[in-house]
Design a protein around this motif. Structure first.
Motif, PDB file in Angstrom:
ATOM      1  N   GLY A 160       0.836  -1.193   0.000  1.00  0.00           N
ATOM      2  CA  GLY A 160       0.000   0.000   0.000  1.00  0.00           C
ATOM      3  C   GLY A 160       0.869   1.240   0.000  1.00  0.00           C
ATOM      4  O   GLY A 160       2.001   1.223   0.469  1.00  0.00           O
ATOM      5  N   THR A 161       0.354   2.319  -0.544  1.00  0.00           N
ATOM      6  CA  THR A 161       1.108   3.565  -0.580  1.00  0.00           C
ATOM      7  C   THR A 161       0.162   4.737  -0.381  1.00  0.00           C
ATOM      8  O   THR A 161      -1.031   4.621  -0.619  1.00  0.00           O
ATOM      9  CB  THR A 161       1.888   3.706  -1.908  1.00  0.00           C
ATOM     10  OG1 THR A 161       2.730   4.865  -1.837  1.00  0.00           O
ATOM     11  CG2 THR A 161       0.958   3.835  -3.083  1.00  0.00           C
ATOM     12  N   GLY A 162       0.675   5.840   0.089  1.00  0.00           N
ATOM     13  CA  GLY A 162      -0.145   7.022   0.306  1.00  0.00           C
ATOM     14  C   GLY A 162       0.670   8.287   0.193  1.00  0.00           C
ATOM     15  O   GLY A 162       1.898   8.249   0.167  1.00  0.00           O
ATOM     16  N   ILE A 163      -0.022   9.400   0.119  1.00  0.00           N
ATOM     17  CA  ILE A 163       0.650  10.695   0.091  1.00  0.00           C
ATOM     18  C   ILE A 163      -0.208  11.699   0.848  1.00  0.00           C
ATOM     19  O   ILE A 163      -1.437  11.625   0.807  1.00  0.00           O
ATOM     20  CB  ILE A 163       0.929  11.170  -1.360  1.00  0.00           C
ATOM     21  CG1 ILE A 163       1.803  12.419  -1.345  1.00  0.00           C
ATOM     22  CG2 ILE A 163      -0.357  11.391  -2.121  1.00  0.00           C
ATOM     23  CD1 ILE A 163       2.390  12.751  -2.700  1.00  0.00           C
ATOM     24  N   VAL A 164       0.433  12.615   1.592  1.00  0.00           N
ATOM     25  CA  VAL A 164      -0.279  13.631   2.361  1.00  0.00           C
ATOM     26  C   VAL A 164       0.452  14.958   2.215  1.00  0.00           C
ATOM     27  O   VAL A 164       1.666  14.992   2.122  1.00  0.00           O
ATOM     28  CB  VAL A 164      -0.415  13.220   3.851  1.00  0.00           C
ATOM     29  CG1 VAL A 164       0.942  13.114   4.519  1.00  0.00           C
ATOM     30  CG2 VAL A 164      -1.293  14.193   4.604  1.00  0.00           C
ATOM     31  N   ALA A 165      -0.304  16.053   2.139  1.00  0.00           N
ATOM     32  CA  ALA A 165       0.267  17.389   2.079  1.00  0.00           C
ATOM     33  C   ALA A 165      -0.284  18.192   3.251  1.00  0.00           C
ATOM     34  O   ALA A 165      -1.489  18.208   3.471  1.00  0.00           O
ATOM     35  CB  ALA A 165      -0.082  18.070   0.762  1.00  0.00           C
ATOM     36  N   GLU A 175      -4.607   6.633  -0.538  1.00  0.00           N
ATOM     37  CA  GLU A 175      -3.990   5.315  -0.390  1.00  0.00           C
ATOM     38  C   GLU A 175      -4.601   4.367  -1.396  1.00  0.00           C
ATOM     39  O   GLU A 175      -5.767   4.486  -1.756  1.00  0.00           O
ATOM     40  CB  GLU A 175      -4.216   4.761   1.018  1.00  0.00           C
ATOM     41  CG  GLU A 175      -3.568   5.566   2.107  1.00  0.00           C
ATOM     42  CD  GLU A 175      -3.814   4.982   3.475  1.00  0.00           C
ATOM     43  OE1 GLU A 175      -4.065   3.767   3.566  1.00  0.00           O
ATOM     44  OE2 GLU A 175      -3.754   5.743   4.446  1.00  0.00           O
ATOM     45  N   THR A 176      -3.810   3.431  -1.825  1.00  0.00           N
ATOM     46  CA  THR A 176      -4.300   2.410  -2.736  1.00  0.00           C
ATOM     47  C   THR A 176      -3.635   1.083  -2.416  1.00  0.00           C
ATOM     48  O   THR A 176      -2.524   1.045  -1.901  1.00  0.00           O
ATOM     49  CB  THR A 176      -4.055   2.796  -4.213  1.00  0.00           C
ATOM     50  OG1 THR A 176      -4.646   1.812  -5.052  1.00  0.00           O
ATOM     51  CG2 THR A 176      -2.588   2.925  -4.526  1.00  0.00           C
ATOM     52  N   PHE A 207      -9.671  -7.090  -6.802  1.00  0.00           N
ATOM     53  CA  PHE A 207     -10.339  -5.800  -6.714  1.00  0.00           C
ATOM     54  C   PHE A 207      -9.339  -4.661  -6.555  1.00  0.00           C
ATOM     55  O   PHE A 207      -8.191  -4.878  -6.195  1.00  0.00           O
ATOM     56  CB  PHE A 207     -11.364  -5.772  -5.566  1.00  0.00           C
ATOM     57  CG  PHE A 207     -10.765  -5.842  -4.194  1.00  0.00           C
ATOM     58  CD1 PHE A 207     -10.414  -4.688  -3.512  1.00  0.00           C
ATOM     59  CD2 PHE A 207     -10.568  -7.052  -3.569  1.00  0.00           C
ATOM     60  CE1 PHE A 207      -9.869  -4.754  -2.247  1.00  0.00           C
ATOM     61  CE2 PHE A 207     -10.019  -7.130  -2.295  1.00  0.00           C
ATOM     62  CZ  PHE A 207      -9.672  -5.961  -1.635  1.00  0.00           C
ATOM     63  N   ASP A 208      -9.810  -3.451  -6.835  1.00  0.00           N
ATOM     64  CA  ASP A 208      -9.037  -2.233  -6.621  1.00  0.00           C
ATOM     65  C   ASP A 208      -9.582  -1.561  -5.372  1.00  0.00           C
ATOM     66  O   ASP A 208     -10.781  -1.576  -5.116  1.00  0.00           O
ATOM     67  CB  ASP A 208      -9.191  -1.281  -7.808  1.00  0.00           C
ATOM     68  CG  ASP A 208      -8.618  -1.873  -9.088  1.00  0.00           C
ATOM     69  OD1 ASP A 208      -7.604  -2.584  -8.996  1.00  0.00           O
ATOM     70  OD2 ASP A 208      -9.191  -1.624 -10.152  1.00  0.00           O
TER      71      ASP A 208
END
Length: 145
Positions: free
Chosen positions: A106-111, A124-125, A132-133
């Motif tokens: 899993g990966t994510g990004i935050v600002a 996140e994905t 499934f996605d």
């Protein structure tokens, strides 16, 4: 500009017991589920990287994290059911198997935009899943007191 990068590690333990329950309706296809127990032990390892960018209106801190989660105990299992309207002394019990547990990345990004007020966004994905996605997004504003 600050460029921190660091490892992350987590261990999660979960134990769930579900009592038997019966679906409602009158189609004749309603099921009676037997007691069930789930034990889950997961480890997560990953890395978090962030980068601070100073501007005249505040600080922008994009962050990127990547995690790999592994399930040790909650494998594929059988769930036992009976037809709810099967009122014989010994109703027929049958079972079906659950999917194998996910063991994916899993990966994510935050600002974050601090200056009293903070605005944040996170995405996140689940990568590499065969069936499934999965996408999760969070957006918000916060006032630091």
């Amino acid at each position: 500009m600050i460029r921190p990068i660091g490892p992350r590690a987590t261990v999660r333990y979960r134990r769930v017991a579900t009592g038997s329950y019966t679906e409602q309706g009158d189609t004749g296809l309603e099921l009676r589920f037997m007691n069930d127990r789930i034990t889950s032990v997961q480890s997560t390892i990953g890395v978090l990287a962030s980068y601070a960018i100073s501007t005249n209106w505040g600080v922008l801190v994009p962050q990127l994290n990547a995690d790999w989660t592994h399930e040790y105990d909650n494998g594929q299992r059988s769930i036992y059911v009976q037809f709810a309207h099967d009122n014989r002394p010994i109703p027929t019990t049958f079972s079906f198997q659950t999917d194998k547990p996910d063991r994916d990345l899993g990966t994510g990004i935050v600002a974050v935009l601090p200056n009293g007020w903070q605005a944040f966004a996170n995405f996140e994905t689940l990568l590499g899943h065969a069936y499934f996605d999965n996408y999760i997004g969070t957006v918000g504003i916060r006032l630091g007191l």
